[in-house]
Design an enzyme around this catalytic site. Structure first.
Site, PDB file in Angstrom:
ATOM      1  N   CYS A  60       0.801  -1.227   0.000  1.00 45.92           N
ATOM      2  CA  CYS A  60       0.000   0.000   0.000  1.00 45.92           C
ATOM      3  C   CYS A  60       0.831   1.274   0.000  1.00 45.92           C
ATOM      4  O   CYS A  60       0.469   2.266  -0.625  1.00 45.92           O
ATOM      5  CB  CYS A  60      -0.938  -0.012   1.198  1.00 45.92           C
ATOM      6  SG  CYS A  60      -1.806  -1.558   1.425  1.00 45.92           S
ATOM      7  N   CYS A 133      -2.023   3.349   2.984  1.00 40.45           N
ATOM      8  CA  CYS A 133      -2.969   2.460   3.662  1.00 40.45           C
ATOM      9  C   CYS A 133      -3.859   3.250   4.615  1.00 40.45           C
ATOM     10  O   CYS A 133      -3.528   4.342   5.059  1.00 40.45           O
ATOM     11  CB  CYS A 133      -2.221   1.343   4.385  1.00 40.45           C
ATOM     12  SG  CYS A 133      -3.304   0.034   5.003  1.00 40.45           S
ATOM     13  N   ASP A 134      -4.970   2.622   4.968  1.00 42.14           N
ATOM     14  CA  ASP A 134      -6.157   3.279   5.505  1.00 42.14           C
ATOM     15  C   ASP A 134      -5.919   4.364   6.550  1.00 42.14           C
ATOM     16  O   ASP A 134      -6.369   5.502   6.398  1.00 42.14           O
ATOM     17  CB  ASP A 134      -7.084   2.238   6.131  1.00 42.14           C
ATOM     18  CG  ASP A 134      -7.515   1.164   5.147  1.00 42.14           C
ATOM     19  OD1 ASP A 134      -7.064   1.199   3.989  1.00 42.14           O
ATOM     20  OD2 ASP A 134      -8.289   0.289   5.536  1.00 42.14           O
ATOM     21  N   CYS A 205      -5.110  -0.932  -1.593  1.00 39.33           N
ATOM     22  CA  CYS A 205      -6.126  -1.881  -2.077  1.00 39.33           C
ATOM     23  C   CYS A 205      -7.059  -1.226  -3.101  1.00 39.33           C
ATOM     24  O   CYS A 205      -7.513  -0.099  -2.908  1.00 39.33           O
ATOM     25  CB  CYS A 205      -6.930  -2.421  -0.914  1.00 39.33           C
ATOM     26  SG  CYS A 205      -5.950  -3.409   0.233  1.00 39.33           S
ATOM     27  N   GLU A 455     -11.364  -4.618  12.472  1.00 42.75           N
ATOM     28  CA  GLU A 455     -12.231  -4.839  11.319  1.00 42.75           C
ATOM     29  C   GLU A 455     -12.563  -6.324  11.227  1.00 42.75           C
ATOM     30  O   GLU A 455     -11.781  -7.179  11.641  1.00 42.75           O
ATOM     31  CB  GLU A 455     -11.553  -4.373  10.034  1.00 42.75           C
ATOM     32  CG  GLU A 455     -11.425  -2.872   9.951  1.00 42.75           C
ATOM     33  CD  GLU A 455     -10.809  -2.408   8.638  1.00 42.75           C
ATOM     34  OE1 GLU A 455     -10.347  -3.268   7.860  1.00 42.75           O
ATOM     35  OE2 GLU A 455     -10.794  -1.193   8.399  1.00 42.75           O
ATOM     36  N   SER A 481     -14.194  -3.709   7.263  1.00 45.30           N
ATOM     37  CA  SER A 481     -13.328  -3.265   6.185  1.00 45.30           C
ATOM     38  C   SER A 481     -14.160  -2.576   5.118  1.00 45.30           C
ATOM     39  O   SER A 481     -15.345  -2.872   4.931  1.00 45.30           O
ATOM     40  CB  SER A 481     -12.609  -4.477   5.577  1.00 45.30           C
ATOM     41  OG  SER A 481     -12.043  -4.146   4.340  1.00 45.30           O
TER      42      SER A 481
END
Length: 567
Positions: A60, A133-134, A205, A455, A481
């Site tokens: 990521c 990433c998140d 992702c 998650e 998620s």
């Protein structure tokens, strides 16, 4: 008489760094900085931090070392001096379904704290944050909100989809094949073949999961340059986008344009609208609440429901739709979606972007690819209302979040199957012990008790892969998620560990999930609830020392963004 080497006047844009670099009293600091290679000329310019979240534990963020060099090039070309630093990141995809997932949401606070500390400690005049990433995305936005120094966020881009048997695949497919394998539908060789091709290189992702949802939100917030985030990680234009981010940062520093001038309440509403219109991740609720609170902007969880209810879904993106983020970019990107939402009167046209344009100008300059099918015209939406809803009821008196993209069900009533951990639930799914009609309950995974709101993709994807995705519902005080689809309710508040009614549930209790009524209830009387809760005590903390223990002591309810705050 020799020339005074300290007589040069300070650049007026060195509003902060002059206190570090200027004058004879600062000779020790300059000596240290010269030891890293900086010159007098470098230190006479505005100093811009370049925050990366590079890490080798996931694809990521993997291209950020390279992108940082281009950001620094852009800063130098515009007359500034870049100083690169890094912070942490935790891969949700790698840690999913394990104890490691507890670190994910906690990392958001650590990322925000780290960026804030380095910028404050070194008195940077501005900052560019490279994110992937998140949790790196909202973490960077929270830091900018706290610091209020000129700065921006650049997303390092989405991963390309993998190819498997003639179709595009993402890591979501790998999670779901685990359930198919448990059900005996596929063999281990097929699982292995899919995992080998699903993630073909650098980038976050690929679906409209949390990273791409938050990337879109950053553009609509205005804190990321319009159209640059969506350029995929492996695209030839990404390097120049990074250089442009560096040049833009210097423009912001020269003009003293601060995040507080960009991140307004109207901008937050625009971001929520984009999340709803794209069928984006429910994690955006948590993160936008957190960003608003860092800014001191009043935002309540029910306002997400109000905005989603008036916003149609117009982006056909996985997991609810057919396409991935690289397809969105090829179609014309977020600016095309912005244009359509403006046409429908759903965005504030006057909010500002760090690139100097208004939202109206970004929409007007959108370049749509002829024949694209990813973004629908506002008059021909995929669904009339947005991809999330806020439910209340006796199980969620402070609210909860339901994802509405990717399925058509609006109501489910069934008996509770109660699990005190994700691991116990996954074992039941794997053993095919879940029945059609069940309401799966996973409790004691909220912000405090998790800690960190794990998650549940490991479980939800296995349920879908097993073929039960349309026949069960799942509710939890944890999170989902962005890749989750199906009738799932998360962020239930108050969480079980804080006395939420989830703690009183037993197997067989009848639970009703009614989207149209915005209700989540269990058929228990007040007397039954009181009797069950009278002997209840909260579980002991999972951690008594270290970062997770500190987080559990400081974290707020999910309905407030699960932010940490001084006691």
């Amino acid at each position: 008489m020799s020339e005074n080497p300290y007589a040069r006047p300070s650049d007026p844009a060195k509003r902060h760094s002059a206190a570090i670099t200027d004058g004879p009293d600062r000779a020790p600091a300059r000596a240290m900085l010269k030891g890293t290679g900086f010159t007098d000329e470098d230190l006479a310019r505005p100093i811009i931090g370049v925050a990366t979240t590079w890490i080798e534990t996931m694809p990521c963020n993997l291209n950020q070392r390279e992108l940082a060099q281009h950001v620094k090039r852009g800063i130098r070309e515009a007359g500034g001096t870049p100083m690169e630093f890094n912070t942490v990141a935790v891969s949700d995809g790698v840690s999913m379904g394990t104890e490691g997932m507890r670190a994910s949401l906690v990392s958001r606070e650590v990322i925000a704290d780290s960026i804030e500390l380095v910028c404050r400690g070194h008195l940077f005049d501005g900052v560019v944050c490279l994110v992937g990433c998140d949790k790196t995305i909202p973490g960077a936005a929270m830091a900018l909100a706290r610091l209020d120094i000129p700065g921006l966020i650049l997303y390092n881009g989405s991963i390309a989809p993998g190819r498997f048997r003639g179709r595009d695949v993402t890591v979501q497919d790998v999670f779901e094949v685990v359930g198919a394998h448990a059900a005996g539908k596929v063999g281990p060789a097929e699982v292995h073949a899919l995992e080998n091709v699903a993630c073909p290189g650098a980038g976050a992702c690929g679906g409209q999961f949390t990273a791409n949802t938050m990337s879109m939100a950053m553009e609509l917030l205005g804190i990321s340059p319009g159209g640059l985030n969506g350029i995929p990680a492996n695209h030839p234009l990404k390097a120049e986008a990074a250089a442009e981010a560096g040049r833009l940062a210097m423009q912001l520093v020269r003009a003293d344009t601060r995040p507080s001038q960009i991140l307004t309440r109207a901008a937050i509403d625009n971001a929520i609208t984009g999340v709803a219109a794209s069928g984006g991740s429910t994690n955006a609720v948590l993160h936008l609440l957190a960003i608003a609170r860092e800014l001191g902007i009043a935002l309540e969880i029910d306002e997400f429901d109000d905005i989603a209810d008036r916003t149609p879904i117009i982006a056909d993106l996985t997991p609810g739709g057919r396409y991935v983020a690289v397809d969105l970019h090829a179609a014309g990107g977020v600016p095309v979606m912005t244009r359509e939402l403006l046409t429908g009167g759903l965005l504030d046209p006057d909010t500002r972007n760090v690139d100097g344009r208004t939202t109206a100008e970004i929409g007007a300059q959108a370049a749509e690819t002829e024949g694209q099918k990813v973004i629908r015209p506002i008059a021909e939406p995929l669904k009339p209302t947005g991809g999330l809803g806020i439910l209340r009821g006796n199980l969620a008196s402070e609210g909860s979040v339901v994802k509405l993209a990717g399925h058509e069900r609006r109501r489910h009533e069934g008996p509770a199957r109660v699990f005190d951990s994700e691991e116990a639930c996954f074992a039941a799914v794997k053993a095919q012990a879940i029945q059609a009609g069940d309401v799966i309950v996973i409790r004691y995974d909220g912000p405090v008790c998790g800690p960190g709101m794990r998650e549940m993709l490991h479980v939800t994807a296995a349920i879908v892969g097993e073929g039960l995705g349309e026949d069960v519902a799942l509710i939890t005080d944890g999170r989902f998620s962005g890749a989750t689809h199906g009738l799932m309710v998360g962020h239930i508040a108050p969480e079980a560990a804080r006395g939420g009614l989830l703690a009183a549930l037993r197997d067989g209790d009848m639970i009703t999930l009614d989207v149209d009524a915005r209700r989540l209830d269990v058929a228990l009387t007040d007397e039954q609830i009181s009797e069950r809760m009278s002997g209840w005590t909260p579980p002991p903390p999972r951690y008594t020392t270290g970062v997770l223990a500190k987080y559990a002591c400081l974290v707020s309810s999910a309905s407030e963004g699960a932010i940490t705050r001084p006691v």
